[in-house]
Design a protein around this motif. Structure first.
Motif, PDB file in Angstrom:
ATOM      1  N   GLU A  14      99.802 -66.063  31.986  1.00 10.09           N
ATOM      2  CA  GLU A  14     100.046 -65.540  30.639  1.00 10.09           C
ATOM      3  C   GLU A  14      99.462 -64.134  30.576  1.00 10.09           C
ATOM      4  O   GLU A  14      98.255 -63.938  30.702  1.00 10.09           O
ATOM      5  CB  GLU A  14      99.392 -66.450  29.591  1.00 10.09           C
ATOM      6  CG  GLU A  14      99.885 -66.205  28.190  1.00 10.09           C
ATOM      7  CD  GLU A  14      99.348 -67.234  27.216  1.00 10.09           C
ATOM      8  OE1 GLU A  14     100.061 -67.550  26.259  1.00 10.09           O
ATOM      9  OE2 GLU A  14      98.226 -67.714  27.400  1.00 10.09           O
ATOM     10  N   LYS A  15     100.329 -63.152  30.386  1.00  5.10           N
ATOM     11  CA  LYS A  15      99.908 -61.752  30.512  1.00  5.10           C
ATOM     12  C   LYS A  15      98.922 -61.325  29.431  1.00  5.10           C
ATOM     13  O   LYS A  15      97.993 -60.564  29.683  1.00  5.10           O
ATOM     14  CB  LYS A  15     101.142 -60.835  30.485  1.00  5.10           C
ATOM     15  CG  LYS A  15     102.022 -61.000  31.728  1.00  5.10           C
ATOM     16  CD  LYS A  15     103.270 -60.136  31.644  1.00  5.10           C
ATOM     17  CE  LYS A  15     104.155 -60.358  32.869  1.00  5.10           C
ATOM     18  NZ  LYS A  15     105.418 -59.608  32.789  1.00  5.10           N
ATOM     19  N   LYS A  16      99.103 -61.826  28.197  1.00  4.59           N
ATOM     20  CA  LYS A  16      98.301 -61.294  27.094  1.00  4.59           C
ATOM     21  C   LYS A  16      96.809 -61.589  27.222  1.00  4.59           C
ATOM     22  O   LYS A  16      95.979 -60.810  26.793  1.00  4.59           O
ATOM     23  CB  LYS A  16      98.833 -61.782  25.753  1.00  4.59           C
ATOM     24  CG  LYS A  16      98.784 -63.274  25.533  1.00  4.59           C
ATOM     25  CD  LYS A  16      99.390 -63.601  24.161  1.00  4.59           C
ATOM     26  CE  LYS A  16      99.406 -65.109  23.930  1.00  4.59           C
ATOM     27  NZ  LYS A  16     100.061 -65.457  22.661  1.00  4.59           N
ATOM     28  N   ASN A  17      96.450 -62.751  27.833  1.00  2.60           N
ATOM     29  CA  ASN A  17      95.017 -63.012  28.002  1.00  2.60           C
ATOM     30  C   ASN A  17      94.634 -63.310  29.453  1.00  2.60           C
ATOM     31  O   ASN A  17      93.554 -63.813  29.739  1.00  2.60           O
ATOM     32  CB  ASN A  17      94.557 -64.158  27.090  1.00  2.60           C
ATOM     33  CG  ASN A  17      95.342 -65.430  27.327  1.00  2.60           C
ATOM     34  OD1 ASN A  17      96.084 -65.531  28.303  1.00  2.60           O
ATOM     35  ND2 ASN A  17      95.196 -66.391  26.442  1.00  2.60           N
ATOM     36  N   ASN A  18      95.575 -63.004  30.369  1.00  2.00           N
ATOM     37  CA  ASN A  18      95.312 -63.105  31.805  1.00  2.00           C
ATOM     38  C   ASN A  18      94.852 -64.504  32.236  1.00  2.00           C
ATOM     39  O   ASN A  18      94.012 -64.653  33.117  1.00  2.00           O
ATOM     40  CB  ASN A  18      94.249 -62.072  32.213  1.00  2.00           C
ATOM     41  CG  ASN A  18      94.410 -61.646  33.665  1.00  2.00           C
ATOM     42  OD1 ASN A  18      95.522 -61.607  34.192  1.00  2.00           O
ATOM     43  ND2 ASN A  18      93.301 -61.343  34.325  1.00  2.00           N
ATOM     44  N   SER A  19      95.412 -65.534  31.588  1.00  2.38           N
ATOM     45  CA  SER A  19      95.065 -66.905  31.951  1.00  2.38           C
ATOM     46  C   SER A  19      96.305 -67.614  32.492  1.00  2.38           C
ATOM     47  O   SER A  19      97.423 -67.109  32.375  1.00  2.38           O
ATOM     48  CB  SER A  19      94.515 -67.658  30.740  1.00  2.38           C
ATOM     49  OG  SER A  19      95.516 -67.760  29.741  1.00  2.38           O
TER      50      SER A  19
END
Length: 397
Positions: free
Chosen positions: A311-316
């Motif tokens: 998930e790009k927005k929170n790098n998880s």
């Protein structure tokens, strides 16, 4: 480093007390756009019977009904009586945990209520009506006859897990992944309306939506895997009994397996997926509390639906897939009981159903460097290769 097929067979046959727990579609049944065109290999069916109580299926499909795997067994044997006479049906748990049968197709549905079964019987009709309305608006230029054909394939009228399967519809617009995404939103809208409808009938906590494949769970709901230029993402949504998840089903299978061997149900005779614990840690705790080490079988888990996307927005990482839960639990039980449980992944992507696949060490879309789930063996070439490996394994029994 993955193990070879021979190494995994050696690990299995060196143990007396084993239980193979296997998914079906994408593992021993090639994935197809139209579920009514699925087919089982005759030799595989007979090989399963050689393992007797050492083998169980764990599937979100169903045993009975016109779409059930029992029909595939009968078609493979070209007979409606041979399977029952010889115990050739695939034993185990279907409908993600609520349809249990033995090798002779004697079945039960532990944990289900009559009012839930009655509502489920109406769901396919409601699906068809809602989908007809949506496709008239979304694909206005197709003929009524062609639209009805698409709907016939999409609405899966299974008894315990009525499903919308959009593979055929996606294939019609496959060169436009934005249209596929819009269709996914239509699919989700229809299924959410069905969920609301069930609550209006007083069945507030009876059902949930199972997305295949998915990206795990957020706020109690499975996360849609949206279409990209490389793959369709979520193709099916099932309307399922609450609590019917594969990891809970694994314990139901263990309960039955141990009772057959010892005469005692470790979790009690009335144990079912609905009264099972809801987390992996609690499921492991229950096993440790109720199953002595000398009764816990070596577990071999086989599946094909596992996902991992960053998930790009929170790098998880978002991790999901309908087989992830029970495969992870098999791995954790191996650690808890200090035994060499095996987790096998089958590449199920083919020219009809596009999915990520493992290529060597590249596990993009399926796993990631921080993933707790580790595979012992990869079946690279799908169900055909898996059936050959299974044949080799079964020859030892």
């Amino acid at each position: 480093m993955f193990r070879t097929k021979e190494e995994v067979i050696d690990t299995i046959i060196n143990e007396q007390n084993i239980l193979i727990v296997q998914d079906l579609d994408g593992v021993c049944i090639p994935l197809v756009q139209d579920p009514l065109k699925r087919a089982l290999n005759k030799d595989y069916v007979k090989d399963v019977s050689r393992l007797e109580e050492k083998f169980a299926v764990l599937t979100c499909g169903e045993h009975e009904g016109r779409r059930g795997v029992n029909r595939l067994v009968e078609n493979a044997l070209n007979s409606k009586t041979i399977a029952r006479e010889n115990g050739y049906y695939l034993p185990g748990l279907a409908a993600c945990g609520v349809e249990l049968q033995d090798r002779f197709s004697n079945s039960s549905h532990p944990g289900l209520k009559d009012e839930e079964i009655n509502f489920l019987a109406e769901v396919p009709k409601m699906m068809r009506s809602m989908l007809t309305n949506e496709l008239k608006k979304f694909l206005p230029n197709i003929s009524n006859e062609f639209r009805n054909k698409l709907i016939d394939v999409a609405v899966c009228d299974t008894r315990f897990t009525p499903t919308l399967n959009f593979n055929e519809i996606f294939n019609y617009v496959k060169n436009d992944f934005q249209k596929v995404k819009n269709l996914q939103l239509i699919m989700e809208k229809i299924m959410n309306n069905l969920l609301k409808n069930s609550k209006d009938h007083g069945l507030d906590n009876s059902f949930y939506l199972h997305l295949m494949p998915n990206l795990g769970i957020r706020d109690g709901k499975e996360i849609m895997k949206y279409s990209t230029q490389k793959e369709f993402g979520t193709t099916d949504i099932q309307f399922i009994i609450n609590g019917a998840i594969k990891e809970a089903g694994l314990l139901l299978l263990l309960n039955k397996y141990i009772a057959n061997k010892t005469g005692v149900y470790p979790f009690g005779e009335n144990f079912n997926v609905r009264n099972a614990p809801k987390t992996h840690n609690k499921l492991v705790e229950l096993c440790k509390d109720k199953i002595p080490s000398d009764q816990m079988p070596l577990l071999i888990g086989v599946g094909d639906t596992v996902t991992s996307v960053k998930e790009k927005k929170n790098n998880s990482w978002l991790r999901g897939g309908s087989d992830r839960g029970f495969l992870t639990l098999i791995q954790k039980l191996g650690e808890a009981y200090k035994q060499d449980n095996q987790v096998i992944f089958v590449n199920s992507c083919n020219d009809q159903v596009s999915r990520p696949r493992i290529n060597g060490t590249d596990m993009t879309g399926i796993s990631d460097p921080n993933d707790d789930l580790k595979f012992n063996m990869i079946i690279n070439d799908g169900p055909k290769e898996y059936i050959e490996w299974f044949k080799q394994l079964a020859s030892n029994f």
